[in-house]
Design a protein around this motif. Structure first.
Motif, short mmCIF file in Angstrom:
data_model
loop_
_atom_site.label_atom_id
_atom_site.label_comp_id
_atom_site.label_asym_id
_atom_site.label_seq_id
_atom_site.Cartn_x
_atom_site.Cartn_y
_atom_site.Cartn_z
N THR A 1 -0.72 0.68 7.96
CA THR A 1 0.17 1.58 7.23
C THR A 1 0.86 0.84 6.08
O THR A 1 0.93 1.33 4.95
CB THR A 1 1.22 2.18 8.18
N ILE A 2 1.34 -0.38 6.37
CA ILE A 2 1.96 -1.20 5.31
C ILE A 2 0.93 -1.55 4.25
O ILE A 2 1.20 -1.47 3.04
CB ILE A 2 2.57 -2.48 5.93
N LEU A 3 -0.26 -1.94 4.69
CA LEU A 3 -1.33 -2.29 3.76
C LEU A 3 -1.65 -1.11 2.83
O LEU A 3 -1.75 -1.27 1.61
CB LEU A 3 -2.58 -2.69 4.54
N THR A 4 -1.78 0.07 3.42
CA THR A 4 -2.09 1.26 2.63
C THR A 4 -0.99 1.53 1.61
O THR A 4 -1.26 1.84 0.43
CB THR A 4 -2.26 2.48 3.55
N TYR A 5 0.24 1.39 2.03
CA TYR A 5 1.38 1.62 1.13
C TYR A 5 1.36 0.63 -0.03
O TYR A 5 1.57 1.01 -1.20
CB TYR A 5 2.68 1.50 1.91
N LEU A 6 1.08 -0.64 0.25
CA LEU A 6 1.09 -1.67 -0.79
C LEU A 6 -0.04 -1.50 -1.80
O LEU A 6 0.04 -2.02 -2.91
CB LEU A 6 1.00 -3.06 -0.14
N LEU A 7 -1.08 -0.76 -1.44
CA LEU A 7 -2.18 -0.53 -2.37
C LEU A 7 -1.78 0.44 -3.49
O LEU A 7 -2.39 0.45 -4.56
CB LEU A 7 -3.41 0.02 -1.63
#
Length: 546
Positions: free
Chosen positions: A108-114
């Motif tokens: 979820t964090i990874l997706t947000y940072l993209l």
């Protein structure tokens, strides 16, 4: 050119679960470039499909190992910095769409940072709260705790993350020639010829509760090799002890534990007539190379959700009211379900699967034997191989399936189940319908209250905030009663949790928009409840079978 990123950081089989979605995306977006982010040790799996343009290893999953010995503050700072560096590298690729296929904080964090606007799956909203984009993504999030009445295979749920994608199987896995040569040499050295009937056994699984006892696999191997067939025992090095027990005293057993890579394993499976396995990734690799599977399901392994995907595979599971368990649920019966499936029964099913004479000897265990097929809407479904008595669960699964947009044929009940107990089913279904009637009434109250709030806010310049707060509290009471309906009985859990997850996605910053959307969700809950009532009544109606 559309650039697409799929994030799938789960296990072996989960990587293959997204193959139909991948195939569908390639057809829907011709010429698109498709990248999949996976665990480093699983890179070779999806690289076997021509539809995948690039497979990236998620090296950041090793952060916890690389940063050992640091204090908590430094660990958080360094860990976040490393994750940010990796995501910045991914952002440079210029992805147009992202599919987060996992349900954890890290992805979820990874997706947000993209920072990709067109994102499907778990994400973070502008206010920092979790945001779940997509109807079927919400469904995936709620089925884990409401499994017994879920009618959909996880592959089909993933496939529907993208609207309009037609059904596909897992075929198309390209086994490289060096792996084929290695497997041929390995089997030839073990005495396997072109005329040998070779059957694979996979005795292990990632969770020991899903493992059929090694002694039963040993007896099954004895029954099979008595016919002149040979057995190839597959698995990782940690399953060595089980393999040794199975092979003990049986010259027809070939021990291949720990001797193959993914592609070499695929080459061995391609050579096999049949795979008999617990619920594990090897099942899906066999399906990907066209080998028929007999899957053994117990504990929380559930063929409806994770059975071999494709036409004509077979699942065997225990007949127990508690099956399947929910994930991480403590078993109150000491995993008795592992003893329900007998070697004689599995051998009978295996003979049926390999014979042109489609008769089966009487089964001794208290089990269900089901076979997979694609229905008229392209969803995989497991139906009884041998007719069995209809249960309320069967009716409820069909009712839920029709509610989610499926045109499930009444003929399925007639062809696959003994419906002589329909009078008893009607009584049970009557009690269940009353629960959905209560939900329908609660949803109607929610519609009226949300409408009152919107009308008041919209038409009054000087608003009584205390009155609005009172109405909001009344809505909260309605939501609590809806949630309690799902907690109190598993019959309604799939629907009530789906409603809650949709409601959690609403943006509360704009009150009028929030309550208008809330009204729409109450309307959805009402129509779904009414649809389930209608479906149940139709499925047990005498006119339906006339």
């Amino acid at each position: 050119m559309v650039k697409i990123l799929l994030i799938q950081l789960d296990r072996f089989g989960d990587n293959l679960f997204i193959v139909p979605l991948i195939k569908g995306l390639k057809k829907k977006y011709p010429g698109c470039h498709l990248t999949v982010l996976v665990r480093e040790e699983l890179k070779d799996i999806l690289s076997g499909y021509n539809e995948v343009d690039c497979v990236e290893a998620a090296s950041f999953l090793n952060l916890s190992v690389n940063l050992q010995g640091m204090d908590v503050t430094e660990l958080i700072i360094r860990g976040y910095s490393e994750l940010k560096r990796i995501t910045e590298d991914l952002r440079k690729r210029g992805f147009d769409r992202v599919y987060n296929l996992n349900f954890n904080k890290l992805t979820t964090i990874l997706t947000y940072l993209l920072h990709v606007t067109d994102t499907i799956g778990f994400n973070v909203g502008h206010n920092g709260d979790r945001f779940i984009a997509g109807h079927w993504v919400n469904y995936m999030g709620c089925l884990v705790k409401n499994r017994r009445y879920n009618p959909f295979h996880i592959v089909d749920v993933y496939r529907n993350f993208e609207p309009g994608i037609a059904s596909e199987d897992l075929s198309g896995f390209n086994v490289d020639q060096s792996a084929i040569d290695y497997a041929d040499s390995l089997l030839r050295d073990a005495g396997v010829t072109d005329n040998t009937t070779l059957i694979a056994l996979q005795p292990g699984a990632s969770n020991r509760n899903r493992v059929w006892p090694a002694g039963k696999f040993k007896r099954l191997a004895e029954l099979i090799t008595e016919t002149g067939a040979k057995i190839a025992v597959l698995g990782t090095a940690r399953e060595r002890e089980m393999a040794e027990e199975i092979a003990s005293g049986n010259s027809g057993v070939i021990d291949l534990i720990g001797k193959t890579t993914f592609h070499q394993l695929a080459a061995v499976l391609k050579r096999c007539r049949l795979l008999i396995s617990n619920d594990t990734g090897t099942v899906h690799l066999a399906s990907a190379v066209g080998t028929r599977v007999i899957g053994l399901y117990m504990s929380h392994a559930y063929p409806v959700e994770t059975g071999p995907y494709g036409e004509g595979h077979i699942s065997i599971s225990p007949v127990m009211a508690c099956f399947p368990c929910n994930w991480k649920e403590v078993c109150l019966y000491n995993h008795e379900c592992q003893g329900f499936i007998t070697p004689d029964d599995v051998n009978s099913v295996a003979r049926w699967a390999m014979s042109s004479d489609k008769t089966m000897s009487n089964l001794t265990g208290n089990i269900n034997v089901d076979i997979s097929k694609f229905d008229n809407e392209g969803f995989i479904t497991y139906v009884p191989l041998l007719r069995r008595e209809l249960t309320c669960r069967d009716v409820m699964q069909l009712a839920y399936k029709r509610m989610w947009g499926e045109d499930s044929d009444i003929k399925l009940l007639l062809e696959s189940y003994d419906i002589n107990n329909m009078n008893y089913i009607k009584k049970e279904i009557g009690n269940i319908i009353s629960l959905f009637t209560q939900l329908e009434l609660l949803a109607d109250k929610g519609i009226q209250k949300a409408d009152d709030i919107v009308r008041y806010i919209f038409t009054n310049e000087h608003r009584d905030t205390a009155l609005i707060q009172l109405w909001i509290e009344e809505l909260n009471v309605i939501d609590s009663m809806i949630a309690e309906s799902g907690h109190g009985t598993e019959y309604t859990g799939l629907l009530t949790m789906f409603y809650k997850m949709q409601k959690d996605n609403l943006d509360a910053d704009n009150p009028i928009l929030y309550f208008r959307c809330a009204k729409e969700l109450y309307g959805l809950l009402k129509s779904c409840s009414a649809g389930l009532i209608r479906n149940h009544l139709e499925l047990v109606s005498e006119e339906s079978y006339a």
